[in-house]
Design a protein around this motif. Structure first.
Motif, mmCIF file in Angstrom:
data_model
loop_
_atom_site.group_PDB
_atom_site.id
_atom_site.type_symbol
_atom_site.label_atom_id
_atom_site.label_comp_id
_atom_site.label_asym_id
_atom_site.label_seq_id
_atom_site.Cartn_x
_atom_site.Cartn_y
_atom_site.Cartn_z
ATOM 1 N N ALA A 97 1.813 4.446 13.927
ATOM 2 C CA ALA A 97 1.052 5.199 12.944
ATOM 3 C C ALA A 97 1.761 4.642 11.512
ATOM 4 O O ALA A 97 2.809 3.970 11.608
ATOM 5 C CB ALA A 97 1.047 6.496 12.907
ATOM 6 N N TRP A 98 1.266 5.207 10.680
ATOM 7 C CA TRP A 98 1.716 4.767 8.949
ATOM 8 C C TRP A 98 2.245 5.909 8.472
ATOM 9 O O TRP A 98 1.990 7.264 8.698
ATOM 10 C CB TRP A 98 0.592 4.258 8.373
ATOM 11 C CG TRP A 98 0.125 2.723 8.688
ATOM 12 C CD1 TRP A 98 -1.052 2.992 9.474
ATOM 13 C CD2 TRP A 98 0.635 1.733 8.772
ATOM 14 N NE1 TRP A 98 -1.134 1.502 9.892
ATOM 15 C CE2 TRP A 98 -0.439 0.742 9.364
ATOM 16 C CE3 TRP A 98 1.930 1.215 8.035
ATOM 17 C CZ2 TRP A 98 0.129 -0.644 9.559
ATOM 18 C CZ3 TRP A 98 1.875 -0.163 8.023
ATOM 19 C CH2 TRP A 98 1.257 -1.164 8.683
ATOM 20 N N MET A 99 3.216 5.875 7.750
ATOM 21 C CA MET A 99 3.929 6.825 6.845
ATOM 22 C C MET A 99 4.001 6.318 5.373
ATOM 23 O O MET A 99 4.234 4.917 5.148
ATOM 24 C CB MET A 99 5.230 7.280 7.364
ATOM 25 C CG MET A 99 5.337 7.791 8.599
ATOM 26 S SD MET A 99 7.034 8.408 9.146
ATOM 27 C CE MET A 99 6.724 9.595 10.008
ATOM 28 N N ASN A 100 3.782 7.240 4.544
ATOM 29 C CA ASN A 100 4.003 7.094 3.182
ATOM 30 C C ASN A 100 5.291 7.784 2.790
ATOM 31 O O ASN A 100 6.015 8.252 3.550
ATOM 32 C CB ASN A 100 3.041 7.558 2.074
ATOM 33 C CG ASN A 100 2.296 8.880 1.929
ATOM 34 O OD1 ASN A 100 3.286 9.739 2.770
ATOM 35 N ND2 ASN A 100 1.658 9.193 1.479
ATOM 36 N N ARG A 101 5.821 7.776 1.596
ATOM 37 C CA ARG A 101 7.256 8.193 1.061
ATOM 38 C C ARG A 101 7.291 9.416 1.576
ATOM 39 O O ARG A 101 8.374 10.238 2.080
ATOM 40 C CB ARG A 101 7.242 8.013 -0.129
ATOM 41 C CG ARG A 101 8.999 8.265 -0.695
ATOM 42 C CD ARG A 101 9.336 7.841 -2.102
ATOM 43 N NE ARG A 101 10.378 8.515 -2.539
ATOM 44 C CZ ARG A 101 11.547 7.473 -2.515
ATOM 45 N NH1 ARG A 101 11.477 6.443 -2.186
ATOM 46 N NH2 ARG A 101 12.904 7.860 -2.903
ATOM 47 N N ASP A 105 0.848 -1.268 0.006
ATOM 48 C CA ASP A 105 -0.058 -0.033 -0.189
ATOM 49 C C ASP A 105 0.842 1.334 0.156
ATOM 50 O O ASP A 105 0.280 2.330 0.182
ATOM 51 C CB ASP A 105 -0.862 0.096 1.200
ATOM 52 C CG ASP A 105 -2.038 -1.072 1.458
ATOM 53 O OD1 ASP A 105 -2.364 -1.511 0.108
ATOM 54 O OD2 ASP A 105 -2.222 -1.625 2.268
ATOM 55 N N GLY A 106 2.369 0.948 0.118
ATOM 56 C CA GLY A 106 3.148 2.070 -0.041
ATOM 57 C C GLY A 106 3.397 2.863 1.250
ATOM 58 O O GLY A 106 3.625 3.815 1.336
ATOM 59 N N LEU A 107 2.919 1.910 2.476
ATOM 60 C CA LEU A 107 3.317 2.322 3.726
ATOM 61 C C LEU A 107 4.343 1.782 4.404
ATOM 62 O O LEU A 107 4.576 0.649 4.147
ATOM 63 C CB LEU A 107 1.829 2.419 4.392
ATOM 64 C CG LEU A 107 0.610 2.928 3.960
ATOM 65 C CD1 LEU A 107 -0.786 2.591 4.508
ATOM 66 C CD2 LEU A 107 0.866 4.434 3.823
#
Length: 129
Positions: A31-35, A12-14
């Protein structure tokens, strides 16, 4: 190659991101981070996450004022978890008004609150917590 290319984002890009108090080591939240969130975090020196429910970047503290100032960014041996060592503004990381999101512990076969509410979430978010 950029340092961001060494991060193993999921399908999912996370990437999972754990926020830890830089002074006492207490885990505050996950938590989640994307690029883009990870790049912005490094650029700003403040935690920026990706909100899956909102489908957008979320600058921690944008509505509560409880900003996380990042002292150090680390990555695990597999490159698929990021650790942020932070100074937590206001001493509250959780939307429930507690210091940490990890405030419940298993007790007698059920989850029980182990940490007090530092500040009423209604007074922080006005009902949007």
């Amino acid at each position: 190659m950029s340092w961001l290319d060494e991060v193993r984002f999921n399908d999912d890009g996370l990437v999972a991101a754990i926020a830890q108090d830089a002074d006492d080591g207490r885990v505050l939240m996950m938590a989640w981070m994307n690029r883009e969130a990870l790049a912005r975090t490094a650029e700003l020196g403040e935690a920026v996450y990706y909100s899956r429910s909102r489908g957008r970047l979320w600058h921690k503290g944008e509505s509560s004022g409880h900003v996380q100032r990042v002292r150090e960014l680390r990555i695990d041996c597999d490159g698929d978890v990021v650790l942020l060592k932070v100074e937590q503004a206001g001493g509250i990381a959780c939307h429930t008004g507690r210091r940490s999101c990890f405030y419940r512990r298993l007790d007698g076969g059920g989850w029980a609150s182990a940490d007090p509410v530092v500040r009423d979430p209604e007074s922080i978010y006005g009902g949007d917590g």
